[in-house]
Design a protein around this motif. Structure first.
Motif, mmCIF file in Angstrom:
data_model
loop_
_atom_site.group_PDB
_atom_site.id
_atom_site.type_symbol
_atom_site.label_atom_id
_atom_site.label_comp_id
_atom_site.label_asym_id
_atom_site.label_seq_id
_atom_site.Cartn_x
_atom_site.Cartn_y
_atom_site.Cartn_z
ATOM 1 N N PHE A 69 0.817 -1.211 0.000
ATOM 2 C CA PHE A 69 0.000 0.000 0.000
ATOM 3 C C PHE A 69 0.852 1.263 0.000
ATOM 4 C CE2 PHE A 69 -2.877 -3.146 2.013
ATOM 5 C CZ PHE A 69 -3.957 -3.028 1.150
ATOM 6 N N ASN A 70 2.062 1.157 0.492
ATOM 7 C CA ASN A 70 2.936 2.325 0.591
ATOM 8 C C ASN A 70 3.305 2.888 -0.781
ATOM 9 O OD1 ASN A 70 4.216 4.081 2.411
ATOM 10 N ND2 ASN A 70 6.181 3.054 2.146
ATOM 11 N N SER A 71 3.165 2.061 -1.817
ATOM 12 C CA SER A 71 3.530 2.506 -3.166
ATOM 13 C C SER A 71 2.318 3.002 -3.962
ATOM 14 C CB SER A 71 4.188 1.353 -3.934
ATOM 15 O OG SER A 71 3.262 0.311 -4.172
ATOM 16 N N TRP A 72 1.134 2.913 -3.379
ATOM 17 C CA TRP A 72 -0.078 3.265 -4.113
ATOM 18 C C TRP A 72 -0.249 4.778 -4.234
ATOM 19 C CZ3 TRP A 72 -5.065 0.017 -2.964
ATOM 20 C CH2 TRP A 72 -4.820 -1.325 -3.260
ATOM 21 N N PRO A 73 -0.847 5.251 -5.342
ATOM 22 C CA PRO A 73 -1.254 6.664 -5.417
ATOM 23 C C PRO A 73 -2.289 6.948 -4.329
ATOM 24 C CG PRO A 73 -1.446 5.585 -7.560
ATOM 25 C CD PRO A 73 -1.185 4.500 -6.568
ATOM 26 N N LEU A 74 -2.300 8.160 -3.819
ATOM 27 C CA LEU A 74 -3.168 8.471 -2.682
ATOM 28 C C LEU A 74 -4.648 8.390 -3.013
ATOM 29 C CD1 LEU A 74 -1.330 11.352 -0.798
ATOM 30 C CD2 LEU A 74 -1.077 8.883 -0.616
ATOM 31 N N ASP A 75 -5.033 8.738 -4.238
ATOM 32 C CA ASP A 75 -6.455 8.644 -4.588
ATOM 33 C C ASP A 75 -6.916 7.193 -4.622
ATOM 34 O OD1 ASP A 75 -4.861 8.161 -6.811
ATOM 35 O OD2 ASP A 75 -6.118 9.294 -8.208
ATOM 36 N N LEU A 76 -6.054 6.299 -5.109
ATOM 37 C CA LEU A 76 -6.379 4.870 -5.120
ATOM 38 C C LEU A 76 -6.473 4.326 -3.694
ATOM 39 C CD1 LEU A 76 -6.806 2.242 -6.712
ATOM 40 C CD2 LEU A 76 -4.320 1.941 -6.726
ATOM 41 N N LEU A 77 -5.552 4.741 -2.836
ATOM 42 C CA LEU A 77 -5.561 4.274 -1.456
ATOM 43 C C LEU A 77 -6.811 4.752 -0.724
ATOM 44 C CD1 LEU A 77 -4.191 2.786 0.842
ATOM 45 C CD2 LEU A 77 -2.850 4.847 1.322
ATOM 46 N N ALA A 78 -7.207 6.008 -0.934
ATOM 47 C CA ALA A 78 -8.422 6.534 -0.298
ATOM 48 C C ALA A 78 -9.649 5.750 -0.749
ATOM 49 C CB ALA A 78 -8.589 8.016 -0.616
ATOM 50 N N ASP A 79 -9.718 5.451 -2.044
ATOM 51 C CA ASP A 79 -10.834 4.650 -2.568
ATOM 52 C C ASP A 79 -10.850 3.262 -1.949
ATOM 53 O OD1 ASP A 79 -12.239 6.365 -4.215
ATOM 54 O OD2 ASP A 79 -11.018 5.935 -5.983
ATOM 55 N N TYR A 80 -9.662 2.666 -1.838
ATOM 56 C CA TYR A 80 -9.562 1.323 -1.258
ATOM 57 C C TYR A 80 -10.052 1.320 0.195
ATOM 58 C CZ TYR A 80 -7.554 -2.944 0.660
ATOM 59 O OH TYR A 80 -7.386 -4.143 1.302
ATOM 60 N N ILE A 81 -9.603 2.281 0.976
ATOM 61 C CA ILE A 81 -10.017 2.360 2.382
ATOM 62 C C ILE A 81 -11.533 2.480 2.491
ATOM 63 C CG2 ILE A 81 -9.950 3.824 4.446
ATOM 64 C CD1 ILE A 81 -6.999 4.477 3.635
ATOM 65 N N GLU A 82 -12.103 3.344 1.652
ATOM 66 C CA GLU A 82 -13.549 3.548 1.701
ATOM 67 C C GLU A 82 -14.313 2.284 1.290
ATOM 68 O OE1 GLU A 82 -16.960 6.348 -0.411
ATOM 69 O OE2 GLU A 82 -14.881 7.060 -0.327
ATOM 70 N N LYS A 83 -13.902 1.678 0.184
ATOM 71 C CA LYS A 83 -14.666 0.548 -0.347
ATOM 72 C C LYS A 83 -14.408 -0.751 0.402
ATOM 73 C CE LYS A 83 -14.979 2.600 -4.928
ATOM 74 N NZ LYS A 83 -14.458 2.628 -6.317
ATOM 75 N N THR A 84 -13.265 -0.838 1.079
ATOM 76 C CA THR A 84 -12.942 -2.064 1.823
ATOM 77 C C THR A 84 -13.231 -1.909 3.311
ATOM 78 O OG1 THR A 84 -11.200 -2.589 0.227
ATOM 79 C CG2 THR A 84 -11.124 -3.742 2.331
ATOM 80 N N HIS A 85 -12.569 -0.979 3.957
ATOM 81 C CA HIS A 85 -12.681 -0.878 5.418
ATOM 82 C C HIS A 85 -13.923 -0.131 5.880
ATOM 83 C CE1 HIS A 85 -8.882 -2.860 6.022
ATOM 84 N NE2 HIS A 85 -8.335 -2.073 5.109
ATOM 85 N N HIS A 86 -14.307 0.930 5.199
ATOM 86 C CA HIS A 86 -15.534 1.627 5.590
ATOM 87 C C HIS A 86 -16.750 0.723 5.403
ATOM 88 C CE1 HIS A 86 -14.021 6.068 5.357
ATOM 89 N NE2 HIS A 86 -13.173 5.273 5.982
ATOM 90 N N ARG A 87 -16.803 0.017 4.274
ATOM 91 C CA ARG A 87 -17.937 -0.882 4.037
ATOM 92 C C ARG A 87 -17.938 -2.016 5.060
ATOM 93 N NH1 ARG A 87 -18.221 2.756 0.816
ATOM 94 N NH2 ARG A 87 -18.870 3.629 2.826
ATOM 95 N N TYR A 88 -16.758 -2.482 5.431
ATOM 96 C CA TYR A 88 -16.664 -3.554 6.435
ATOM 97 C C TYR A 88 -17.280 -3.097 7.754
ATOM 98 C CZ TYR A 88 -14.650 -6.918 9.707
ATOM 99 O OH TYR A 88 -14.500 -7.871 10.686
ATOM 100 N N VAL A 89 -16.911 -1.912 8.205
ATOM 101 C CA VAL A 89 -17.436 -1.385 9.468
ATOM 102 C C VAL A 89 -18.959 -1.284 9.410
ATOM 103 C CG1 VAL A 89 -17.551 0.662 10.950
ATOM 104 C CG2 VAL A 89 -15.337 -0.150 10.108
#
Length: 239
Positions: A69-89
């Motif tokens: 994840f450290n190499s990902w563009p920030l917009d991709l990482l933000a999308d990932y967090i929202e679609k993976t971890h936010h949806r999980y919660v």
């Protein structure tokens, strides 16, 4: 590389496998990832050399299949967090709240700690819902605007909140509150060890709570140790 100047969050951001070392010594790598290993060990009265030895063993293993994840563009990482971890919660909260209510009714007389666990988790679910909306509606869109401005070499308009550091600090404070809340839940549940008289629902609920905490730790790590510091640096480079 192992160095005394790196923070715990730096280690985990570079190689998520190192998180298991910090978990082993009960050292918070997400909400308190800004500390050095020495600072954390002094607080916990843990042998520093033991941690460095374990970290070296982890890092000498064959490269992990974990996502970098450290190499990902920030917009991709933000999308990932929202679609993976936010949806999980959101999804797991809807399941866990009624499960905990049922446990309180059926087992609360013999296990009164369930009432406090239910109260704490309900508070967490409510606070996290509001927290995630602020990220999705305010912070993440601005991070994506910064990425777009960098790519197109355009001027970035200053946000109404002044600087990205303001919402970041607010989000980090709320992360710390949730970290402490789940520490209490873990203590009350004896590290998610269900009692001998636990029914199937009881066992499933404790396993779900433990999984929820693990996911929350990774969620907070991705934001505190990777997304947020990089967003601050990006804003400074654009100004």
């Amino acid at each position: 590389m192992l160095t005394q100047e790196k923070t715990i969050g730096d280690y985990v951001a570079e190689d998520f496998r190192t998180a298991e070392v910090f978990k082993k010594y009960n050292i918070d790598f997400c909400c308190k990832g800004g500390r050095t290993i020495e600072e954390a060990c002094e607080k916990k009265n843990v042998d520093v050399e033991s941690i460095y030895k374990d970290l070296e063993e982890i890092q000498n293993r064959n490269s992990s299949s974990d996502i970098d994840f450290n190499s990902w563009p920030l917009d991709l990482l933000a999308d990932y967090i929202e679609k993976t971890h936010h949806r999980y919660v959101e999804e797991k909260s809807l399941l866990l709240v009624p499960y905990l209510e049922k446990l309180c009714k059926v087992h609360g007389a013999r296990h009164p700690e369930l009432f406090e666990i239910h109260k704490l988790f309900l508070e967490s679910a409510q606070e996290l819902a509001a927290h995630m909306k602020k990220e999705e509606l305010i912070l993440f869109p601005f991070i994506k605007k910064m990425v777009a401005a960098e790519r197109s070499n355009e001027t970035l308009q200053s946000p109404r909140f002044g600087t990205v550091e303001n919402p970041v600090e607010s989000m980090k404070h709320e992360h710390a509150v949730e970290g402490e809340r789940f520490e209490k839940i873990s203590e009350l549940s004896n590290g998610y060890q269900f009692p001998d008289d636990a029914c199937g629902t009881y066992q499933v609920t404790y396993k779900m709570l433990e999984e929820f905490e693990r996911d929350l730790h990774k969620h907070i790590h991705l934001e505190n140790n990777i997304l947020f510091p990089k967003a601050i640096l990006l804003e400074k480079s654009l100004s």
